[in-house]
Design a protein around this motif. Structure first.
Motif, PDB file in Angstrom:
ATOM      1  N   PHE A 179       0.829  -1.205   0.000  1.00 22.96           N
ATOM      2  CA  PHE A 179       0.000   0.000   0.000  1.00 22.96           C
ATOM      3  C   PHE A 179       0.863   1.254   0.000  1.00 22.96           C
ATOM      4  CE2 PHE A 179      -2.203   3.444   2.215  1.00 22.96           C
ATOM      5  CZ  PHE A 179      -3.288   3.616   1.366  1.00 22.96           C
ATOM      6  N   SER A 180       1.920   1.269   0.788  1.00 24.70           N
ATOM      7  CA  SER A 180       2.818   2.434   0.835  1.00 24.70           C
ATOM      8  C   SER A 180       3.450   2.698  -0.530  1.00 24.70           C
ATOM      9  CB  SER A 180       3.920   2.227   1.873  1.00 24.70           C
ATOM     10  OG  SER A 180       3.375   2.177   3.166  1.00 24.70           O
ATOM     11  N   ARG A 181       3.889   1.635  -1.204  1.00 25.49           N
ATOM     12  CA  ARG A 181       4.498   1.773  -2.538  1.00 25.49           C
ATOM     13  C   ARG A 181       3.475   2.328  -3.532  1.00 25.49           C
ATOM     14  NH1 ARG A 181       6.876  -2.607  -2.276  1.00 25.49           N
ATOM     15  NH2 ARG A 181       5.247  -3.959  -3.070  1.00 25.49           N
ATOM     16  N   TRP A 182       2.246   1.800  -3.459  1.00 22.82           N
ATOM     17  CA  TRP A 182       1.182   2.277  -4.339  1.00 22.82           C
ATOM     18  C   TRP A 182       0.847   3.740  -4.039  1.00 22.82           C
ATOM     19  CZ3 TRP A 182      -3.790   3.882  -2.972  1.00 22.82           C
ATOM     20  CH2 TRP A 182      -4.655   4.101  -4.034  1.00 22.82           C
ATOM     21  N   GLN A 183       0.671   4.052  -2.758  1.00 24.27           N
ATOM     22  CA  GLN A 183       0.303   5.402  -2.345  1.00 24.27           C
ATOM     23  C   GLN A 183       1.378   6.412  -2.765  1.00 24.27           C
ATOM     24  OE1 GLN A 183       0.122   6.183   1.915  1.00 24.27           O
ATOM     25  NE2 GLN A 183      -1.810   7.281   1.602  1.00 24.27           N
ATOM     26  N   GLN A 184       2.638   6.044  -2.607  1.00 22.12           N
ATOM     27  CA  GLN A 184       3.733   6.930  -2.994  1.00 22.12           C
ATOM     28  C   GLN A 184       3.675   7.247  -4.486  1.00 22.12           C
ATOM     29  OE1 GLN A 184       5.904   8.694  -1.282  1.00 22.12           O
ATOM     30  NE2 GLN A 184       6.773   9.502  -3.154  1.00 22.12           N
ATOM     31  N   VAL A 234       1.037   7.241  -6.357  1.00 26.48           N
ATOM     32  CA  VAL A 234      -0.143   8.072  -6.594  1.00 26.48           C
ATOM     33  C   VAL A 234       0.148   9.514  -6.185  1.00 26.48           C
ATOM     34  CG1 VAL A 234      -2.521   8.528  -5.871  1.00 26.48           C
ATOM     35  CG2 VAL A 234      -1.818   6.199  -6.417  1.00 26.48           C
ATOM     36  N   LEU A 235       0.684   9.692  -4.984  1.00 26.78           N
ATOM     37  CA  LEU A 235       0.943  11.037  -4.466  1.00 26.78           C
ATOM     38  C   LEU A 235       2.001  11.778  -5.275  1.00 26.78           C
ATOM     39  CD1 LEU A 235       0.856  10.343  -0.610  1.00 26.78           C
ATOM     40  CD2 LEU A 235      -0.921  11.420  -2.028  1.00 26.78           C
ATOM     41  N   SER A 236       2.946  11.039  -5.826  1.00 23.07           N
ATOM     42  CA  SER A 236       4.013  11.679  -6.608  1.00 23.07           C
ATOM     43  C   SER A 236       3.555  12.037  -8.018  1.00 23.07           C
ATOM     44  CB  SER A 236       5.228  10.751  -6.700  1.00 23.07           C
ATOM     45  OG  SER A 236       4.927   9.647  -7.539  1.00 23.07           O
ATOM     46  N   GLY A 237       2.374  11.574  -8.410  1.00 24.52           N
ATOM     47  CA  GLY A 237       1.894  11.811  -9.768  1.00 24.52           C
ATOM     48  C   GLY A 237       2.464  10.844 -10.779  1.00 24.52           C
TER      49      GLY A 237
END
Length: 147
Positions: free
Chosen positions: A110-115, A117-120
């Motif tokens: 989840f952290s890898r996915w979220q990162q 997403v947040l980074s664009g």
């Protein structure tokens, strides 16, 4: 390939299908959706692809990142799901990998996915070149895992 196991053959197929152009993948999805009755779809396609994922993950506990073979099989399962979406062969719950949390560190996933997403990063690059995450293939996650 002499002596290849069933799982190794699924990995090989998944690698090939993953590298097909979208039109080739769409053709496979249509064939699965239109050419198989529900019982054969479940027994010959869904069960074998899902089983290959489960067998690849079985030896691990807390895996931080899956290898490219396992990632490609999950992507192949995504095509199987698309075929199912078109034909309604089986319930979506048949795609869940119930024991995924026993083998994969889903917090890290989840952290890898979220990162990304947040980074664009997800908007700038196609998903095939991004690090694999199960969050991108949420159809394998049970509602309890998602909560």
């Amino acid at each position: 390939r002499g002596g290849a196991t069933e799982v190794e053959l699924v990995v090989d197929i998944a690698h090939i299908v993953h590298r097909l152009p979208k039109a080739g993948q769409d053709f496979i999805v249509r064939q699965w959706a239109q050419s198989y009755p529900s019982d054969l779809f479940a027994a010959r396609i869904l069960r074998n692809v899902k089983s290959a994922i489960e067998k690849r993950l079985a030896p691990y506990k807390g895996l931080k990142q899956v290898d490219s073979g396992t990632a490609d099989i999950v992507r192949l399962l995504g095509l199987v799901k698309r075929a199912n979406d078109e034909a309604s062969h089986v319930s979506i719950s048949r795609f869940y990998i119930e024991d995924l949390p026993d083998h994969v560190d889903l917090g890290q996933d989840f952290s890898r996915w979220q990162q990304s997403v947040l980074s664009g990063e997800r908007l700038l690059r196609p998903s095939q070149v991004l690090p694999f995450t199960f969050c991108d293939h949420s159809f394998v996650l049970t509602p309890i895992i998602k909560s």
